[in-house]
Design an enzyme around this catalytic site. Structure first.
Site, PDB file in Angstrom:
ATOM      1  N   PHE A 188      11.017  -1.613 -36.718  1.00  0.00           N
ATOM      2  CA  PHE A 188      10.042  -2.205 -37.643  1.00  0.00           C
ATOM      3  C   PHE A 188       9.653  -3.629 -37.251  1.00  0.00           C
ATOM      4  CE2 PHE A 188      14.394  -2.688 -38.866  1.00  0.00           C
ATOM      5  CZ  PHE A 188      14.525  -4.026 -39.170  1.00  0.00           C
ATOM      6  N   TYR A 189       9.924  -4.046 -36.019  1.00  0.00           N
ATOM      7  CA  TYR A 189       9.681  -5.418 -35.594  1.00  0.00           C
ATOM      8  C   TYR A 189       8.220  -5.653 -35.206  1.00  0.00           C
ATOM      9  CZ  TYR A 189      14.689  -6.572 -35.384  1.00  0.00           C
ATOM     10  OH  TYR A 189      16.013  -6.832 -35.677  1.00  0.00           O
ATOM     11  N   GLY A 190       7.350  -5.537 -36.169  1.00  0.00           N
ATOM     12  CA  GLY A 190       5.944  -5.832 -35.949  1.00  0.00           C
ATOM     13  C   GLY A 190       5.290  -6.104 -37.285  1.00  0.00           C
TER      14      GLY A 190
END
Length: 334
Positions: free
Chosen positions: A51-53
């Site tokens: 979920f790093y965006g």
């Protein structure tokens, strides 16, 4: 240097979050340069997130997919840790079988099955799902070969014991830096040492406070604006730790180190090869500066001097569960 699931990782890892968790993700050319430099200097443990965006939650994994397709020789050299089971819309972690299954499938498909998930961990402990159920589910994915081993992120002592009773825990990720030493007081560091579980220290540079780049309240607000997550240091943290940071800068200068080198060297000495700091970087210059700590390890006297400085200038946790368990200092790389 620690082994994780029989894989020898370098003394320092690489956090990939800052490459994509920003309004302006780092372009591939610069990101790949950072990643290749880190790998060539022994940083083989890479920490990624499903979920790093911001605009595209899968941006971090998509970056990795492009990287491994362009540099296939790096696939077997990298130990890839992925956090998942997090819903960016509700900001909740779900440790249920349904959500874990969906998460692992998404990660593998986004990586195009080019790179195996070496270590998978839920982004936090789900308070609504018994940790025994979460671990039992993850063990099935280890048995099937979809993931190679299991980690925990920010668990309590009791949660570690419960998880460990179900399955072998390969690593535990915690928040640890010179400015945040909670694991020395709450029993987590001691328990992991007793169980021979390596610790992975995220935010080892305290979100920029230990780099020298964050020097004013305006810098704090700028971090919050461009990195929309609740992990950025609040203004109160900056103001309360400013005397400590100034004292640490003086020590760093005394030891012929940058503040970032001192911060990482402290963790290496405190962990004696059992704590792996994973600094992140948004530019080649920053990762190059961070990795200078490879050759600048604190000796026993210097480590004791840093600990004394911290105890004098930084208050301990409000309600510590135990006395601090701080040991370390070595004359050579552990």
């Amino acid at each position: 240097m620690p082994y994780i699931n029989n894989f020898l990782v370098g003394p320092i890892g690489l956090g990939l979050k800052s490459l994509t968790w920003t309004e302006n993700p780092v372009p591939d050319e610069e990101a790949f340069r950072i990643m290749n430099y880190a790998l060539s200097h022994g940083c083989s443990f890479w920490d990624a997130g499903e979920f790093y965006g911001l605009s595209e939650p899968l941006a971090n994994l998509q970056l990795l997919s492009r990287y491994f397709q362009k540099f296939p020789d790096s696939i077997d050299k990298v130990f890839l840790s992925v956090k998942g089971a997090f819903d960016p819309e509700t900001h909740r972690v779900h440790g249920t079988r349904e959500c874990i299954t969906k998460s692992i499938k998404t990660v593998r498909e986004t990586l195009k099955k080019v790179k195996t998930i070496d270590l998978y961990q839920c982004a936090a402990i789900d308070p609504d799902t018994p940790i025994e159920e979460t671990m039992a589910c993850l063990k099935e994915f280890v048995d099937s070969g979809d993931i190679r081993c299991i980690g925990l992120c920010e668990p309590s002592v009791e949660e570690i014991k419960r998880a460990h009773s179900v399955v072998r825990i390969a690593a535990i990720e915690v928040h640890y830096s010179m400015l945040f030493r909670e694991i020395e007081y709450n029993g987590v560091k001691k328990l992991c040492h007793d169980l021979s579980i390596p610790l992975v220290a995220h935010s080892p540079l305290a979100h920029g406070l230990l780099t020298g780049r964050v020097t004013t309240m305006a810098d704090i607000e700028n971090l919050k604006k461009h990195h929309q997550c609740n992990e950025q240091p609040p203004s109160s943290t900056f103001s309360s730790t400013l005397p400590c940071i100034q004292a640490l800068k003086e020590l760093a200068s005394k030891y012929d180190m940058s503040l970032a080198e001192l911060a990482l060297s402290f963790i290496l000495s405190a962990g004696r090869g059992r704590i792996l700091p994973i600094p992140s970087a948004t530019s080649y210059d920053l990762i190059e500066a961070s990795l200078g700590s490879f050759s600048k390890v604190l000796d026993t006297y210097q480590f004791a001097e840093v600990v004394s400085c911290l105890e004098k200038t930084l208050p301990p946790p409000a309600s510590p569960n135990s006395e601090p368990q701080v040991t370390g200092g070595c004359s050579s790389m552990c």
